[in-house]
Write a protein that holds these residues in place. Sequence first.
Motif, short mmCIF file in Angstrom:
data_model
loop_
_atom_site.label_atom_id
_atom_site.label_comp_id
_atom_site.label_asym_id
_atom_site.label_seq_id
_atom_site.Cartn_x
_atom_site.Cartn_y
_atom_site.Cartn_z
N MET A 1 -10.26 -42.94 10.29
CA MET A 1 -11.24 -41.97 9.78
C MET A 1 -11.16 -40.68 10.57
SD MET A 1 -14.59 -44.37 9.06
CE MET A 1 -14.49 -45.16 10.66
N ALA A 2 -11.29 -39.56 9.89
CA ALA A 2 -11.18 -38.26 10.55
C ALA A 2 -12.49 -37.89 11.22
CB ALA A 2 -10.81 -37.20 9.52
N ALA A 3 -12.40 -37.41 12.44
CA ALA A 3 -13.60 -36.96 13.15
C ALA A 3 -14.14 -35.70 12.49
CB ALA A 3 -13.27 -36.69 14.61
N GLN A 4 -15.46 -35.61 12.40
CA GLN A 4 -16.10 -34.41 11.90
C GLN A 4 -16.60 -33.63 13.11
OE1 GLN A 4 -15.82 -33.75 8.73
NE2 GLN A 4 -15.04 -35.77 8.20
N ASN A 5 -15.76 -32.73 13.61
CA ASN A 5 -16.14 -31.96 14.79
C ASN A 5 -15.47 -30.60 14.77
OD1 ASN A 5 -13.47 -32.50 15.52
ND2 ASN A 5 -14.01 -34.15 16.90
N PHE A 6 -15.90 -29.73 15.68
CA PHE A 6 -15.35 -28.38 15.73
C PHE A 6 -13.88 -28.38 16.11
CE2 PHE A 6 -19.92 -27.14 16.48
CZ PHE A 6 -20.07 -26.45 15.29
N ALA A 7 -13.48 -29.34 16.96
CA ALA A 7 -12.09 -29.40 17.42
C ALA A 7 -11.11 -29.61 16.26
CB ALA A 7 -11.92 -30.51 18.44
N SER A 8 -11.57 -30.26 15.20
CA SER A 8 -10.69 -30.54 14.06
C SER A 8 -10.61 -29.38 13.07
CB SER A 8 -11.17 -31.80 13.32
OG SER A 8 -12.45 -31.59 12.74
N VAL A 9 -11.42 -28.36 13.26
CA VAL A 9 -11.43 -27.20 12.37
C VAL A 9 -10.45 -26.16 12.88
CG1 VAL A 9 -12.83 -25.38 11.33
CG2 VAL A 9 -13.84 -27.63 11.77
N VAL A 10 -9.54 -25.75 12.04
CA VAL A 10 -8.52 -24.77 12.43
C VAL A 10 -9.16 -23.40 12.61
CG1 VAL A 10 -6.40 -23.59 11.72
CG2 VAL A 10 -6.70 -26.03 11.23
N GLY A 11 -8.89 -22.78 13.78
CA GLY A 11 -9.35 -21.40 14.02
C GLY A 11 -10.86 -21.25 13.99
N GLN A 12 -11.30 -20.07 13.51
CA GLN A 12 -12.72 -19.74 13.32
C GLN A 12 -13.53 -19.87 14.62
OE1 GLN A 12 -13.07 -18.27 10.76
NE2 GLN A 12 -11.97 -19.17 9.05
N GLN A 13 -12.94 -19.48 15.74
CA GLN A 13 -13.63 -19.65 17.02
C GLN A 13 -14.90 -18.82 17.10
OE1 GLN A 13 -12.67 -22.03 19.30
NE2 GLN A 13 -14.73 -21.58 20.03
N SER A 14 -14.88 -17.62 16.54
CA SER A 14 -16.08 -16.77 16.60
C SER A 14 -17.24 -17.40 15.83
CB SER A 14 -15.77 -15.37 16.06
OG SER A 14 -15.37 -15.43 14.71
N VAL A 15 -16.94 -18.05 14.70
CA VAL A 15 -17.99 -18.71 13.92
C VAL A 15 -18.51 -19.93 14.69
CG1 VAL A 15 -18.60 -19.76 11.71
CG2 VAL A 15 -16.91 -17.93 11.79
N LYS A 16 -17.61 -20.68 15.29
CA LYS A 16 -18.02 -21.84 16.10
C LYS A 16 -18.95 -21.39 17.23
CE LYS A 16 -13.62 -24.22 15.27
NZ LYS A 16 -12.34 -24.68 15.88
N ASN A 17 -18.58 -20.30 17.90
CA ASN A 17 -19.41 -19.80 19.00
C ASN A 17 -20.79 -19.37 18.52
OD1 ASN A 17 -17.26 -20.21 20.74
ND2 ASN A 17 -16.59 -18.08 20.71
N LEU A 18 -20.82 -18.76 17.34
CA LEU A 18 -22.10 -18.34 16.75
C LEU A 18 -23.01 -19.54 16.52
CD1 LEU A 18 -23.77 -16.03 15.30
CD2 LEU A 18 -22.65 -16.79 13.21
N LEU A 19 -22.45 -20.60 15.95
CA LEU A 19 -23.24 -21.79 15.63
C LEU A 19 -23.70 -22.51 16.91
CD1 LEU A 19 -21.01 -23.12 12.71
CD2 LEU A 19 -23.25 -22.03 12.48
N LEU A 20 -22.79 -22.66 17.86
CA LEU A 20 -23.14 -23.33 19.12
C LEU A 20 -24.20 -22.53 19.87
CD1 LEU A 20 -19.56 -24.41 20.21
CD2 LEU A 20 -21.45 -25.96 19.64
N GLY A 21 -24.05 -21.20 19.84
CA GLY A 21 -25.03 -20.35 20.51
C GLY A 21 -26.41 -20.48 19.92
N ALA A 22 -26.49 -20.63 18.59
CA ALA A 22 -27.79 -20.80 17.94
C ALA A 22 -28.46 -22.08 18.38
CB ALA A 22 -27.60 -20.79 16.42
N VAL A 23 -27.67 -23.15 18.52
CA VAL A 23 -28.23 -24.43 18.99
C VAL A 23 -28.71 -24.32 20.43
CG1 VAL A 23 -27.74 -26.87 19.44
CG2 VAL A 23 -26.78 -25.76 17.41
N GLN A 24 -27.89 -23.71 21.27
CA GLN A 24 -28.22 -23.62 22.69
C GLN A 24 -29.45 -22.75 22.93
OE1 GLN A 24 -24.40 -22.27 24.04
NE2 GLN A 24 -23.45 -24.28 23.70
N ARG A 25 -29.67 -21.76 22.08
CA ARG A 25 -30.85 -20.89 22.21
C ARG A 25 -32.04 -21.43 21.43
NH1 ARG A 25 -26.87 -17.25 20.87
NH2 ARG A 25 -27.83 -16.94 18.82
N ASN A 26 -31.83 -22.57 20.76
CA ASN A 26 -32.87 -23.18 19.93
C ASN A 26 -33.32 -22.23 18.82
OD1 ASN A 26 -34.52 -25.36 19.21
ND2 ASN A 26 -36.26 -24.57 20.37
#
Length: 377
Positions: A1-26
Amino acid sequence: MAAQNFASVVGQQSVKNLLLGAVQRNHVSHALHFVGPEGSGNLSLALAFAAYLLCNQPGEHDACGSCPSCIKMASLQHPDLHFLFPVVKPDTNKSVEVFMAEWRKMLLTNPLFTYKDWMQVIADENKTGIISVHLAQEIQQKVNMKSFEGGYRIALIWMPETMKPPAANKLLKVIEEPPAKTLFLLVGNSRDTLLPTILSRLQTVKVPPLADNEVETVLRDKMGAAPEKARHIALMSAGNLRDALLHMQEEGGQEDFVALFGDWFRACYKKSDGVNRIALSDRFSDLKREGQKSFLAFSLKMLRQCMLVANGREDLLTVDGNARKLVVNLAKAIPVQAMPQMAKAIDEAIYHIERNAHGKITFVDLSIQIKNLFWNS
């Protein structure tokens, strides 16, 4: 089964950072709209974000991948993740669960699939799928239920642009005032057809096309393509990883988009070359619908590269080899003021092809527009 995580998504680092930042800032919005072109990975990003939010032991940059929640996400069977997607009549009055086996299989085997791909699975590509009032009411009922695992409840709505106004209005209230710890993740290709009342309640997450080097790396490192072939296919695919992977699977006969684009614009530049323009429309028609869309997207990219040269920014070009030579030469021939209008005409042609317009007629009409812009600007 394929993992559903950011590491498996090609590229899009700026979008990943945006989403992670929103979680970290609540500061996670209760309704996000992942908008991106086909092959950009916007659906994979939404799933990775859902996995991160549902993870029992999330790390700083990704879901852990091993907790009970992540294991359920790997098979897309987490009880607090609910899906809504278009189906065709008369099935619009059935439960979405009727299609869940096909949906999960499609997501796990080909997460870059398109609306047309999905239609072929559940009906055929000429059918029109919609998100009906019945399906909207079903997801509304699901998110009003108590969370199974005590955390977030997430409703992932794929292709919300297929919602008719009655379905959108059915969801409006719950999106506007969702139950506690309920998130809506909408994933689509366009904002244009969504009701303004829905749009006003969404935070847009723009997912751009992938960079050529990101596509090239996948083709070279994961698909075993030779460096030159990987570079060529990445250029033709214009940031669409799905198209790039399809090109890799084809055994020869793939039209060279660089050569076709050069032949096409040279024919449009010559006022009296109508015979050649008609012949080129046959080559375009032979590409079939998905190939036609890919070529027009590639043409749009090449035209934008011409704009860089015309504005003295050849240093910003992302193409090389024959494509670079063609861009530099064409930039001298195309009137600068005509370039945005040509880009708009190509973009409109893509829109019509996506909606089953006749390929050859669309290309002939587009060629006439390009020819007129060459000489009337």
